[in-house]
Design an enzyme around this catalytic site. Structure first.
Site, PDB file in Angstrom:
ATOM      1  N   ASP A  11      48.394  43.892  49.901  1.00  0.00           N
ATOM      2  CA  ASP A  11      47.090  44.178  49.314  1.00  0.00           C
ATOM      3  C   ASP A  11      47.106  45.627  48.824  1.00  0.00           C
ATOM      4  OD1 ASP A  11      44.451  44.872  48.848  1.00  0.00           O
ATOM      5  OD2 ASP A  11      43.706  44.088  50.754  1.00  0.00           O
ATOM      6  N   ILE A  12      46.928  45.812  47.540  1.00  0.00           N
ATOM      7  CA  ILE A  12      47.075  47.137  46.931  1.00  0.00           C
ATOM      8  C   ILE A  12      46.042  48.136  47.472  1.00  0.00           C
ATOM      9  CG2 ILE A  12      45.603  46.829  44.881  1.00  0.00           C
ATOM     10  CD1 ILE A  12      48.002  48.087  43.262  1.00  0.00           C
ATOM     11  N   ASN A  25      38.594  45.299  33.488  1.00  0.00           N
ATOM     12  CA  ASN A  25      38.191  44.739  32.189  1.00  0.00           C
ATOM     13  C   ASN A  25      37.580  45.858  31.347  1.00  0.00           C
ATOM     14  OD1 ASN A  25      35.314  44.892  32.846  1.00  0.00           O
ATOM     15  ND2 ASN A  25      35.778  43.241  34.284  1.00  0.00           N
ATOM     16  N   VAL A  34      41.746  41.606  41.699  1.00  0.00           N
ATOM     17  CA  VAL A  34      42.129  42.897  42.257  1.00  0.00           C
ATOM     18  C   VAL A  34      41.058  43.961  41.962  1.00  0.00           C
ATOM     19  CG1 VAL A  34      43.557  43.693  40.285  1.00  0.00           C
ATOM     20  CG2 VAL A  34      44.115  44.425  42.611  1.00  0.00           C
ATOM     21  N   ASP A  35      40.397  43.832  40.853  1.00  0.00           N
ATOM     22  CA  ASP A  35      39.323  44.750  40.451  1.00  0.00           C
ATOM     23  C   ASP A  35      38.198  44.735  41.496  1.00  0.00           C
ATOM     24  OD1 ASP A  35      37.785  46.437  38.894  1.00  0.00           O
ATOM     25  OD2 ASP A  35      37.409  44.994  37.284  1.00  0.00           O
ATOM     26  N   SER A 118      47.158  41.277  34.293  1.00  0.00           N
ATOM     27  CA  SER A 118      46.907  40.165  33.357  1.00  0.00           C
ATOM     28  C   SER A 118      47.337  38.778  33.830  1.00  0.00           C
ATOM     29  CB  SER A 118      47.550  40.409  31.981  1.00  0.00           C
ATOM     30  OG  SER A 118      46.757  41.248  31.179  1.00  0.00           O
ATOM     31  N   GLY A 120      46.378  37.058  36.499  1.00  0.00           N
ATOM     32  CA  GLY A 120      45.380  36.301  37.250  1.00  0.00           C
ATOM     33  C   GLY A 120      44.420  35.641  36.275  1.00  0.00           C
ATOM     34  N   TYR A 122      43.389  36.567  33.560  1.00  0.00           N
ATOM     35  CA  TYR A 122      43.740  36.709  32.138  1.00  0.00           C
ATOM     36  C   TYR A 122      44.920  35.826  31.707  1.00  0.00           C
ATOM     37  CZ  TYR A 122      40.396  40.555  31.428  1.00  0.00           C
ATOM     38  OH  TYR A 122      39.257  41.309  31.293  1.00  0.00           O
TER      39      TYR A 122
HETATM   40  P1  ADP Z   1      43.723  40.038  35.409  1.00  0.00           P
HETATM   41  O1  ADP Z   1      42.286  39.845  34.996  1.00  0.00           O
HETATM   42  O2  ADP Z   1      44.340  41.277  34.784  1.00  0.00           O
HETATM   43  O3  ADP Z   1      44.540  38.817  35.228  1.00  0.00           O
HETATM   44  P2  ADP Z   1      43.441  39.572  38.313  1.00  0.00           P
HETATM   45  O4  ADP Z   1      42.863  40.483  39.306  1.00  0.00           O
HETATM   46  O5  ADP Z   1      42.739  38.280  38.059  1.00  0.00           O
HETATM   47  O6  ADP Z   1      43.635  40.442  36.966  1.00  0.00           O
HETATM   48  O7  ADP Z   1      44.953  39.239  38.715  1.00  0.00           O
HETATM   49  C1  ADP Z   1      46.009  40.138  38.605  1.00  0.00           C
HETATM   50  C2  ADP Z   1      46.925  40.014  39.814  1.00  0.00           C
HETATM   51  O8  ADP Z   1      46.376  40.719  40.912  1.00  0.00           O
HETATM   52  C3  ADP Z   1      47.151  38.579  40.305  1.00  0.00           C
HETATM   53  O9  ADP Z   1      48.515  38.389  40.608  1.00  0.00           O
HETATM   54  C4  ADP Z   1      46.310  38.546  41.579  1.00  0.00           C
HETATM   55  O10 ADP Z   1      46.817  37.602  42.503  1.00  0.00           O
HETATM   56  C5  ADP Z   1      46.540  39.968  42.075  1.00  0.00           C
HETATM   57  N1  ADP Z   1      45.643  40.467  43.133  1.00  0.00           N
HETATM   58  C6  ADP Z   1      44.415  40.032  43.502  1.00  0.00           C
HETATM   59  N2  ADP Z   1      43.944  40.771  44.529  1.00  0.00           N
HETATM   60  C7  ADP Z   1      44.895  41.695  44.834  1.00  0.00           C
HETATM   61  C8  ADP Z   1      45.032  42.754  45.786  1.00  0.00           C
HETATM   62  N3  ADP Z   1      44.070  43.010  46.674  1.00  0.00           N
HETATM   63  N4  ADP Z   1      46.182  43.495  45.786  1.00  0.00           N
HETATM   64  C9  ADP Z   1      47.160  43.257  44.910  1.00  0.00           C
HETATM   65  N5  ADP Z   1      47.088  42.289  43.973  1.00  0.00           N
HETATM   66  C10 ADP Z   1      45.983  41.517  43.937  1.00  0.00           C
END
Ligand code: ADP
Length: 172
Positions: A11-12, A25, A34-35, A118, A120, A122
């Protein structure tokens, strides 16, 4: 070069690095994935700052503080929405990595962590996005000494395996 790129699963928002990158976005007002996780962990001060920044075009990056995160900085970048591959998606995604790394250098960050931008909501194909992430980062590190370590944070087994496989191929 190999010692400067690390691939982990996790988890970042938990990482103790100088900067983490947010897959935001264009509004910079928060979202899902992740946002959402970054905004929740950083606390409401982050939204206050990103509101003032006032948005970010696709492919560019904007800096904010990390507030309650262990990371000092958040670099918000906006990945392209996948639209079949003929809408400049590859170049825009490359720009996300390049501009985020430039922003990290601007604040003298030595360690920076990226999510898989991008891939997830996107819907950018994972293999293709991962190749861009690794190649663009490698290219940047070859011409810059500020950044000591780039960590690719993989959320889940599938992302982790994809990064590990492509990393071996690209670095071979
Ligand atoms: P985007 O809209 O750019 O596609 P998302 O957040 O939907 O962004 O997804 C981008 C990546 O981040 C995906 O692989 C998702 O599984 C991952 N992700 C979601 N939550 C976390 C987190 N807490 N830490 C790291 N990566 C995450």
């Amino acid at each position: 070069m190999k010692e400067r790129i690390k691939i982990i699963e996790g988890d970042i928002t938990k990482l103790e690095v100088d900067a983490i990158v947010n897959a935001a976005n264009t509004s910079l007002l928060g979202g899902g994935g992740v946002d959402g996780a970054i905004h929740r962990a950083a606390g409401p001060e982050l939204l206050k700052e990103t509101r003032q920044i006032g948005g970010c075009p696709t492919g560019e990056a904007r800096l904010s503080k990390g507030y309650r995160l262990p990371a000092k900085w958040v670099i918000h970048t906006v990945g392209p929405v996948w639209a079949g591959g003929n809408k400049n998606e590859d170049v825009l995604l490359s720009n996300c990595y390049k501009n985020s790394l430039r922003a990290a250098v601007e604040v003298s960050a030595r360690t920076i962590a990226f999510p898989s931008i991008s891939t997830g909501a996107y819907r950018f194909p994972l293999d293709r996005a991962t190749e861009i992430a690794i190649k663009e980062t490698k290219r940047f590190l070859e011409s810059d000494d500020t950044i000591r370590e780039v960590i690719f944070v993989c959320f889940g087994e599938k992302v982790l395996k994809t990064y590990q496989d492509l990393y071996s191929t690209i670095m071979a």
